[in-house]
Scaffold this motif. Structure first.
Motif, PDB file in Angstrom:
ATOM      1  N   ASP A   1       0.813  -1.262  -0.004  1.00 53.57           N
ATOM      2  CA  ASP A   1       0.037  -0.015   0.003  1.00 53.57           C
ATOM      3  C   ASP A   1       0.703   1.314   0.112  1.00 53.57           C
ATOM      4  OD1 ASP A   1      -2.078  -1.568   0.191  1.00 53.57           O
ATOM      5  OD2 ASP A   1      -2.448  -1.454   2.390  1.00 53.57           O
ATOM      6  N   ALA A   2       1.899   1.241   0.916  1.00 55.80           N
ATOM      7  CA  ALA A   2       2.865   2.375   0.932  1.00 55.80           C
ATOM      8  C   ALA A   2       3.409   2.786  -0.486  1.00 55.80           C
ATOM      9  CB  ALA A   2       3.932   2.294   1.933  1.00 55.80           C
ATOM     10  N   ILE A   3       3.827   1.689  -1.314  1.00 56.99           N
ATOM     11  CA  ILE A   3       4.552   1.959  -2.652  1.00 56.99           C
ATOM     12  C   ILE A   3       3.407   2.333  -3.386  1.00 56.99           C
ATOM     13  CG2 ILE A   3       5.575   0.522  -4.443  1.00 56.99           C
ATOM     14  CD1 ILE A   3       6.939  -1.201  -2.217  1.00 56.99           C
ATOM     15  N   HIS A   4       2.159   1.707  -3.580  1.00 64.07           N
ATOM     16  CA  HIS A   4       1.479   2.113  -4.589  1.00 64.07           C
ATOM     17  C   HIS A   4       0.460   3.308  -4.633  1.00 64.07           C
ATOM     18  CE1 HIS A   4       2.202  -2.205  -5.735  1.00 64.07           C
ATOM     19  NE2 HIS A   4       1.427  -1.970  -6.983  1.00 64.07           N
ATOM     20  N   ASP A   5       0.759   3.873  -3.198  1.00 65.96           N
ATOM     21  CA  ASP A   5       0.142   5.200  -2.958  1.00 65.96           C
ATOM     22  C   ASP A   5       1.005   6.342  -2.780  1.00 65.96           C
ATOM     23  OD1 ASP A   5      -2.528   3.936  -2.291  1.00 65.96           O
ATOM     24  OD2 ASP A   5      -2.061   3.833   0.039  1.00 65.96           O
ATOM     25  N   SER A   6       2.181   6.041  -2.952  1.00 70.29           N
ATOM     26  CA  SER A   6       3.295   7.124  -3.200  1.00 70.29           C
ATOM     27  C   SER A   6       3.289   7.891  -4.382  1.00 70.29           C
ATOM     28  CB  SER A   6       4.642   6.349  -3.191  1.00 70.29           C
ATOM     29  OG  SER A   6       5.036   5.919  -4.211  1.00 70.29           O
TER      30      SER A   6
END
Length: 251
Positions: A217-222
């Motif tokens: 989630d952290a990667i794809h929301d960056s």
């Protein structure tokens, strides 16, 4: 005779002054190690260099850095993340101007609301140059990540014979670079070619490694991820139109 006794006394005193305290030497060695990783946490590359020999090298699981520049390049990829390193020293030995340190290494890399942990068994060789202990060599063996749920995304593609996959490879490499720069350099995409004659429907397999849902989630929301994917080349996107896509994780 008095002069002779005086001479012997001075020699004994001089030898005593030159005797190295083993515990002090061990403490100095361990101070160099701690200072080196404190500098790494602060992304202070000049301080890191000042604590290493000119021929410093590192062999780490998945990485073979022939010099300090290679290690610094890896650390630079984590800039912007919060890096917290803990050293648990098991053994320190000093013999002359050389020292060996065995330790347990733990790093927590916090970025975008997610944390990636690195645990390793490591050994270090230090050299004493001009009265100062310096890092000379490191060997690091990574241990299984306790937070790794083996979460992955799987893509099965059929790339027509008259089309090239190069544009897609370039786009995925850009994503991998952005992911590494977030501090999650153990995540990203691997592209594999299906073994000929093993499957008539698909000829390429892409695996995305994400460790766990939090990191995914952290990667794809960056913003970095969104910028690249919003400008994904049409030619690369078209190759994925008829893909089979799955998300998988350990049971």
């Amino acid at each position: 005779m008095k002069n002779l006794f005086l001479l012997f006394g001075l020699l004994a005193l001089l030898m005593a002054c030159q005797t190295v305290d083993p515990e002090q030497e061990k403490a100095a060695v361990e101070t160099t190690l701690n200072d080196f990783f404190n500098a790494m946490e602060e992304f202070n590359y000049d301080a890191m260099r000042a604590l290493c020999t000119t021929d410093f090298s590192v062999y780490e699981t998945g990485f073979d850095h022939a010099d300090l520049d290679g290690l610094i390049a890896s650390v630079k990829s984590m800039e912007g993340a919060n890096l917290n390193i803990t050293l648990d020293i098991d053994k320190t030995e000093v013999v002359g101007d050389m020292a060996l340190v065995l330790l347990q290494f733990n790093a927590a890399i916090e970025s975008g609301g997610a944390t990636m942990n690195i645990e390793a068994n490591e050994n270090y060789v230090l050299k004493k140059e001009n009265g100062k202990w310096l890092m000379h060599y490191c060997h690091s063996t990574h241990l299984p990540n306790k937070n790794d749920k083996n979460m992955a995304s799987l893509h099965l593609l059929k790339v027509p014979e008259d089309k090239s996959i190069d544009t897609l490879l370039d786009a995925l490499n850009n994503l991998n670079q952005a992911i590494a720069e977030m501090g999650f350099w153990d995540c990203g995409y691997t592209v594999m070619k299906v073994v000929p004659d093993s499957n008539d429907e698909f000829n390429y397999f892409i695996k995305g490694n994400w460790i766990n849902q939090q990191i995914y989630d952290a990667i794809h929301d960056s913003e970095a991820w969104k910028t690249i994917t919003n400008n994904f080349p049409e030619e690369a996107s078209s190759l994925m139109d008829d893909q089979i896509y799955l998300q998988v994780a350990d049971l």
